[in-house]
Design a protein around this motif. Structure first.
Motif, mmCIF file in Angstrom:
data_model
loop_
_atom_site.group_PDB
_atom_site.id
_atom_site.type_symbol
_atom_site.label_atom_id
_atom_site.label_comp_id
_atom_site.label_asym_id
_atom_site.label_seq_id
_atom_site.Cartn_x
_atom_site.Cartn_y
_atom_site.Cartn_z
ATOM 1 N N ASN A 16 0.786 -1.233 0.000
ATOM 2 C CA ASN A 16 0.000 0.000 0.000
ATOM 3 C C ASN A 16 0.824 1.291 0.000
ATOM 4 N N PRO A 17 1.734 1.434 -0.940
ATOM 5 C CA PRO A 17 2.480 2.691 -0.996
ATOM 6 C C PRO A 17 1.617 3.805 -1.581
ATOM 7 N N LEU A 18 2.016 5.027 -1.317
ATOM 8 C CA LEU A 18 1.356 6.186 -1.925
ATOM 9 C C LEU A 18 2.192 6.587 -3.143
ATOM 10 N N THR A 19 1.522 6.892 -4.245
ATOM 11 C CA THR A 19 2.274 7.354 -5.414
ATOM 12 C C THR A 19 2.082 8.853 -5.586
ATOM 13 N N VAL A 20 3.173 9.557 -5.778
ATOM 14 C CA VAL A 20 3.103 10.998 -6.027
ATOM 15 C C VAL A 20 3.913 11.297 -7.284
ATOM 16 N N ASP A 21 3.308 12.018 -8.218
ATOM 17 C CA ASP A 21 4.059 12.425 -9.407
ATOM 18 C C ASP A 21 4.794 13.724 -9.112
ATOM 19 N N VAL A 22 6.070 13.740 -9.491
ATOM 20 C CA VAL A 22 6.888 14.934 -9.271
ATOM 21 C C VAL A 22 7.210 15.533 -10.639
ATOM 22 N N GLY B 83 -5.535 9.370 -7.496
ATOM 23 C CA GLY B 83 -6.995 9.404 -7.415
ATOM 24 C C GLY B 83 -7.546 10.051 -8.666
ATOM 25 N N LYS B 84 -8.834 9.882 -8.884
ATOM 26 C CA LYS B 84 -9.459 10.423 -10.096
ATOM 27 C C LYS B 84 -9.313 11.938 -10.166
ATOM 28 N N GLU B 85 -9.258 12.545 -8.989
ATOM 29 C CA GLU B 85 -9.207 14.002 -8.916
ATOM 30 C C GLU B 85 -7.929 14.580 -9.514
ATOM 31 N N MET B 86 -6.817 13.811 -9.414
ATOM 32 C CA MET B 86 -5.520 14.279 -9.899
ATOM 33 C C MET B 86 -5.171 15.651 -9.341
ATOM 34 N N ALA B 87 -5.245 15.755 -8.050
ATOM 35 C CA ALA B 87 -4.949 17.022 -7.380
ATOM 36 C C ALA B 87 -3.515 17.442 -7.660
ATOM 37 N N PHE B 88 -3.317 18.741 -7.715
ATOM 38 C CA PHE B 88 -2.036 19.289 -8.174
ATOM 39 C C PHE B 88 -1.590 20.385 -7.217
ATOM 40 N N SER B 89 -0.320 20.366 -6.865
ATOM 41 C CA SER B 89 0.191 21.375 -5.951
ATOM 42 C C SER B 89 1.476 21.957 -6.515
ATOM 43 N N GLU B 90 1.579 23.271 -6.482
ATOM 44 C CA GLU B 90 2.792 23.914 -6.995
ATOM 45 C C GLU B 90 3.670 24.384 -5.843
ATOM 46 N N GLY B 91 4.915 23.930 -5.843
ATOM 47 C CA GLY B 91 5.883 24.445 -4.881
ATOM 48 C C GLY B 91 5.748 23.917 -3.468
ATOM 49 N N GLU B 92 4.796 23.027 -3.231
ATOM 50 C CA GLU B 92 4.648 22.480 -1.879
ATOM 51 C C GLU B 92 4.254 21.013 -1.942
ATOM 52 N N LEU B 93 5.052 20.202 -1.266
ATOM 53 C CA LEU B 93 4.843 18.748 -1.264
ATOM 54 C C LEU B 93 4.443 18.310 0.143
ATOM 55 N N HIS B 94 3.311 17.613 0.244
ATOM 56 C CA HIS B 94 2.938 17.022 1.529
ATOM 57 C C HIS B 94 2.948 15.516 1.403
ATOM 58 N N VAL B 95 3.419 14.828 2.433
ATOM 59 C CA VAL B 95 3.354 13.360 2.450
ATOM 60 C C VAL B 95 2.983 12.901 3.851
ATOM 61 N N PRO B 96 2.323 11.737 3.937
ATOM 62 C CA PRO B 96 1.937 11.230 5.251
ATOM 63 C C PRO B 96 3.126 10.586 5.969
ATOM 64 N N PHE C 295 -2.744 14.914 6.290
ATOM 65 C CA PHE C 295 -2.344 14.820 4.884
ATOM 66 C C PHE C 295 -3.573 14.710 3.980
ATOM 67 N N ARG C 296 -4.512 13.840 4.369
ATOM 68 C CA ARG C 296 -5.719 13.657 3.543
ATOM 69 C C ARG C 296 -6.514 14.951 3.440
ATOM 70 N N LYS C 297 -6.548 15.667 4.564
ATOM 71 C CA LYS C 297 -7.280 16.939 4.572
ATOM 72 C C LYS C 297 -6.618 17.929 3.604
ATOM 73 N N TRP C 298 -5.302 17.944 3.631
ATOM 74 C CA TRP C 298 -4.568 18.868 2.759
ATOM 75 C C TRP C 298 -4.812 18.541 1.285
ATOM 76 N N VAL C 299 -4.737 17.232 0.929
ATOM 77 C CA VAL C 299 -4.963 16.840 -0.471
ATOM 78 C C VAL C 299 -6.392 17.201 -0.886
#
Ligand code: CU
Length: 254
Positions: free
Chosen positions: A113-119, A132-145, A219-223
């Protein structure tokens, strides 16, 4: 001579090993990598000491007497010496390679159960895509659990960049045309800095991003609060990648 070598190795090691070369550690990879570095320091100290002791001995023992202008004795070869200086470094290098291999194997072992994050990296900024389907996107800030393995899928949109969070130890190049993977399990809550560590142009030194390691709920709240989506042009560059450790964008489940 061996005794002198061992003493010098010990003195150098006692000074060098306690120094915290890599600073604070904040991932499960930090301790094994720091230990590997310590072992390499001791091995290097041994080789350095051996050379210095032999050099010192030769300077003292074979010094020309005052007024002696004659040539040195012609020497043809010394089988015992040549075998020794081939076999000993071979053993040291093979040991170092085997140990490094074992450490790499260990820290890159896939967890369930790893988390995948595209960089995404480009001159001179970092951005991140969340699964996730949402494909949330963040600029300049990375959050991880905290305490969950993250598989970072690295994409470069222009030139080669390199992903490095010093506290995590892991460093990986982002290369145009291919998708590379870095595996990290952050194990300390905190705010860190992502640094580009491949000279990529004029703004390279400023190419940084904020990294936040936080408990899974936060983390989930932030995403969930991210309202941007991964831009279609970015997705297109991933599809064009020729070599991929093929996990599609959006896999891996937040
Ligand atoms: Cu750079």
């Amino acid at each position: 001579m061996l005794a002198a070598t061992i003493v010098l190795t010990a003195v150098i090691s006692v000074v060098m090993v306690p120094i915290s070369w890599n600073g604070q550690g904040a991932s499960t990879a930090a301790a094994p990598i720091d230990r590997l570095l310590d072992v390499m320091i001791v091995l290097s100290a041994f080789v350095f000491s051996l050379v210095m002791v032999m050099l010192g001995y030769a300077l003292w023992r074979f010094k020309a007497k005052p007024g002696d202008e004659s040539d040195g004795e012609p020497i043809h070869g010394n089988t015992r010496l040549e075998v020794a200086w081939t076999v000993i470094p071979t053993i040291i290098v093979l040991f170092g390679a085997g140990y490094s291999w074992a450490v790499l194997n260990d820290i890159e072992e896939k967890a369930p159960n790893p988390l995948t994050v595209d960089v995404f990296s480009q001159q001179f900024a970092w951005s991140f895509g969340y699964p996730g389907k949402e494909m949330a996107f963040s600029e300049g800030e990375l959050h991880v659990p905290l305490d969950r393995q993250v598989q970072f899928k690295m994409h470069a949109l222009d030139v080669i960049h390199s992903f490095w969070v010093p506290e995590w130890r892991i460093k990986k190049d982002n290369v145009p045309g291919i998708t590379t993977t870095a595996i990290v399990t952050p194990d300390k809550v905190g705010t860190y800095q992502l640094v580009c560590t491949e000279l990529c142009g004029f703004g390279h030194a400023a190419m940084r991003a904020k990294v936040v390691v936080e408990p899974p709920a936060e983390f989930r709240k932030w995403v969930a609060g991210l309202d941007e989506k991964i831009p279609p042009a970015y997705l297109e560059t991933i599809r064009q990648d020729t070599e991929t450790d093929p996990l599609p964008v959006g896999a891996g489940g937040a």
